[in-house]
Design an enzyme around this catalytic site. Structure first.
Site, mmCIF file in Angstrom:
data_model
loop_
_atom_site.group_PDB
_atom_site.id
_atom_site.type_symbol
_atom_site.label_atom_id
_atom_site.label_comp_id
_atom_site.label_asym_id
_atom_site.label_seq_id
_atom_site.Cartn_x
_atom_site.Cartn_y
_atom_site.Cartn_z
ATOM 1 C CB CYS A 31 49.036 25.925 16.393
ATOM 2 S SG CYS A 31 49.249 26.570 14.731
ATOM 3 C CG ASN B 144 48.614 23.355 10.973
ATOM 4 O OD1 ASN B 144 47.767 23.790 11.756
ATOM 5 N ND2 ASN B 144 49.910 23.521 11.150
ATOM 6 C CG HIS C 234 48.863 21.823 16.424
ATOM 7 N ND1 HIS C 234 47.722 22.068 15.691
ATOM 8 C CD2 HIS C 234 49.869 22.491 15.803
ATOM 9 C CE1 HIS C 234 48.036 22.871 14.680
ATOM 10 N NE2 HIS C 234 49.323 23.127 14.718
HETATM 11 O O1 UT7 Z 1 50.983 24.897 13.270
HETATM 12 C C1 UT7 Z 1 52.024 25.467 14.002
HETATM 13 C C2 UT7 Z 1 53.146 24.542 14.063
HETATM 14 N N1 UT7 Z 1 53.590 24.306 12.707
HETATM 15 C C3 UT7 Z 1 54.594 23.549 12.516
HETATM 16 O O2 UT7 Z 1 55.132 23.064 13.474
HETATM 17 C C4 UT7 Z 1 55.070 23.351 11.109
HETATM 18 C C5 UT7 Z 1 56.452 22.778 11.145
HETATM 19 N N2 UT7 Z 1 57.101 22.652 9.870
HETATM 20 C C6 UT7 Z 1 56.767 21.769 8.907
HETATM 21 O O3 UT7 Z 1 55.754 21.104 8.973
HETATM 22 C C7 UT7 Z 1 57.733 21.568 7.796
HETATM 23 O O4 UT7 Z 1 58.924 22.256 8.100
HETATM 24 C C8 UT7 Z 1 57.240 22.011 6.388
HETATM 25 C C9 UT7 Z 1 56.117 21.102 5.927
HETATM 26 C C10 UT7 Z 1 56.746 23.432 6.437
HETATM 27 C C11 UT7 Z 1 58.395 21.872 5.410
HETATM 28 O O5 UT7 Z 1 58.850 20.520 5.394
HETATM 29 P P1 UT7 Z 1 60.382 20.170 5.664
HETATM 30 O O6 UT7 Z 1 60.500 18.732 5.532
HETATM 31 O O7 UT7 Z 1 60.798 20.801 6.939
HETATM 32 O O8 UT7 Z 1 61.088 20.863 4.437
HETATM 33 P P2 UT7 Z 1 62.328 21.846 4.441
HETATM 34 O O9 UT7 Z 1 61.833 23.243 4.616
HETATM 35 O O10 UT7 Z 1 63.408 21.327 5.355
HETATM 36 O O11 UT7 Z 1 62.822 21.641 2.975
HETATM 37 C C12 UT7 Z 1 63.390 20.400 2.519
HETATM 38 C C13 UT7 Z 1 63.491 20.501 0.998
HETATM 39 C C14 UT7 Z 1 64.149 21.802 0.547
HETATM 40 O O12 UT7 Z 1 64.814 21.517 -0.683
HETATM 41 P P3 UT7 Z 1 66.414 21.251 -0.713
HETATM 42 O O13 UT7 Z 1 67.024 22.495 -0.153
HETATM 43 O O14 UT7 Z 1 66.639 20.041 0.139
HETATM 44 O O15 UT7 Z 1 66.671 21.029 -2.155
HETATM 45 C C15 UT7 Z 1 63.011 22.723 0.298
HETATM 46 O O16 UT7 Z 1 63.323 23.739 -0.617
HETATM 47 O O17 UT7 Z 1 62.179 20.523 0.448
HETATM 48 C C16 UT7 Z 1 61.996 21.742 -0.273
HETATM 49 N N3 UT7 Z 1 60.610 22.153 -0.051
HETATM 50 C C17 UT7 Z 1 59.632 21.741 -0.848
HETATM 51 N N4 UT7 Z 1 59.641 20.976 -1.954
HETATM 52 C C18 UT7 Z 1 58.445 20.742 -2.549
HETATM 53 C C19 UT7 Z 1 60.099 22.900 0.941
HETATM 54 N N5 UT7 Z 1 58.763 22.999 0.791
HETATM 55 C C20 UT7 Z 1 58.453 22.297 -0.314
HETATM 56 C C21 UT7 Z 1 57.243 22.008 -0.982
HETATM 57 N N6 UT7 Z 1 57.306 21.220 -2.081
HETATM 58 N N7 UT7 Z 1 56.064 22.463 -0.566
#
Ligand code: UT7
Length: 347
Positions: free
Chosen positions: A121, A293, A263
């Site tokens: 990225c 993204n 980005h």
């Molecule tokens: O392009 C290169 C650089 N890329 C990045 O820097 C991406 C960085 N990461 C992100 O943008 C985020 O981490 C994501 C969008 C991928 C995920 O969002 P998050 O707020 O970090 O979610 P998380 O993985 O911490 O998960 C929080 C909760 C979890 O549930 P519990 O354990 O709290 O019950 C996950 O299981 O959200 C859940 N979850 C989702 N729920 C619904 C994770 N993904 C999803 C989803 N829909 N798509």
């Protein structure tokens, strides 16, 4: 060349053309295949800032998008003679050969040097750095930098951690030799990497470390896996650090920034970085809501939108910053270019 020597010489690389291309297929948060995932449109919108993104139809490649964006950038720059084509991508048309020579040939650029850059990225910041170095060293007078991605081709549609985020698109700039006081002049570049964190975002199978000649690898290992929250934290840290360092090196107070384009990984990452760096609210620009993204294409896609809307005055101090898998990061400072983007390919 040090930044002092660069300023004294007045020689600079100047952005003189911009083009882009988005594939026509729009996938909203409620559309298949995202609607088949254990997620909601509201979760995607509130946790990422994304409402829709573009995915290519089967048969359309990164090179196809790159060609359209590259052609647009060349037209926008008045069809100059190009000495080098650099194509940044995470999703080349083939493992081998590189995609850039094919794109250069299709663009009618003959036997010009052409190569790909794999910097995930952060590719666009790396691509600009390479173009700048070739121009400052005298090796080139005019470079076409294309950032093109079809992340949908390496995304597992059943993985809610990546499928909702990644998208396809391409954007390109022409960078030519000029003077540091011209609008669009690159004023400074800073890059970095941390190869101990390959695990942040990786396609495990199909490379030389784990070849998959027989196609027996788990399909999940043939797709991009991302440690989302870890990636989030590193992206915030590195983009903040590199932005601060470059501003300090140039002696640009953050309040003097008129445009800050990070980005487009996640709107929450963009907000955090801009808050930590102290970027004025009016200078923060994003289009992640509309395009998701798009990896290395994301920054020039925002530039293209802003140029279209004449949203930023010429010569405004501008900072670009990116973070990606590898891990790799970068920042580029420039003044806002005086460019009319080509109308082709952007809808
Ligand atoms: O392009 C290169 C650089 N890329 C990045 O820097 C991406 C960085 N990461 C992100 O943008 C985020 O981490 C994501 C969008 C991928 C995920 O969002 P998050 O707020 O970090 O979610 P998380 O993985 O911490 O998960 C929080 C909760 C979890 O549930 P519990 O354990 O709290 O019950 C996950 O299981 O959200 C859940 N979850 C989702 N729920 C619904 C994770 N993904 C999803 C989803 N829909 N798509």
């Amino acid at each position: 060349m040090t930044s002092e020597e660069r300023m004294a010489s007045h020689l600079a690389s100047v952005v003189s053309g911009v083009g882009s291309f988005l594939p026509p297929r729009i996938i909203g948060n409620q559309d298949p295949p995202l609607s088949e995932l254990d997620t909601t449109a509201e979760w995607i919108r509130s946790r990422t800032g994304i409402e829709r993104r573009r995915w290519v139809d089967p048969g359309t490649s990164t090179g196809d998008l790159a060609l359209r964006a590259g052609r647009g950038a060349l037209r926008s720059a008045g069809d100059p003679v190009v000495d080098l084509v650099v194509l940044t991508t995470t999703t080349p048309d083939h493992h081998s050969p590189a995609t850039a020579p094919w794109v250069a040939a299709q663009l009618g650029l003959g036997t010009v040097p052409a190569f790909d850059i794999a910097a995930a990225c952060s590719g666009f910041t790396y691509g600009l750095a390479v173009a700048d170095a070739w121009i400052i060293s005298g090796a080139a007078q005019c470079v076409l930098v294309i950032a093109a991605e079809t992340l949908s081709t390496i995304t597992d549609p059943s993985d809610r951690g990546t499928a909702v985020v990644f998208a396809d698109g391409a954007a390109a700039v022409v960078v030519r030799a000029g003077r540091s006081d011209e609008p669009g002049a690159i004023q400074g570049v800073l890059l970095g990497s941390d190869g101990t964190r390959q695990d942040l975002a990786v396609v495990n199978a199909g490379g030389s470390r784990r070849p998959d000649r027989e196609g027996l690898a788990d399909p999940a290992d043939r797709c991009l896996r991302m440690l989302g929250p870890d990636m989030f934290a590193h992206a915030v840290r590195r983009m903040t650090e590199v932005s601060r360092q470059l501003l300090e090196r140039l002696d640009w107070p953050v309040e003097s920034l008129g445009a800050f384009i990070g980005h487009q990984a996640n709107q929450r990452i963009l907000d955090k970085v801009a808050d930590l760096v102290g970027v004025p609210a009016a200078s923060r620009f994003a289009n992640i809501r509309e395009v998701g993204n798009t990896s290395s294409a994301s920054i020039p896609l925002v530039m293209r939108d802003l140029l279209d809307g004449e949203a930023v005055p010429c010569a405004t101090r501008t900072l670009l910053t990116a973070f990606g898998g590898g891990a790799v990061w970068g920042a580029v400072a420039l003044t806002w270019p005086d460019v009319k983007p080509s109308v082709e390919g952007h809808s």
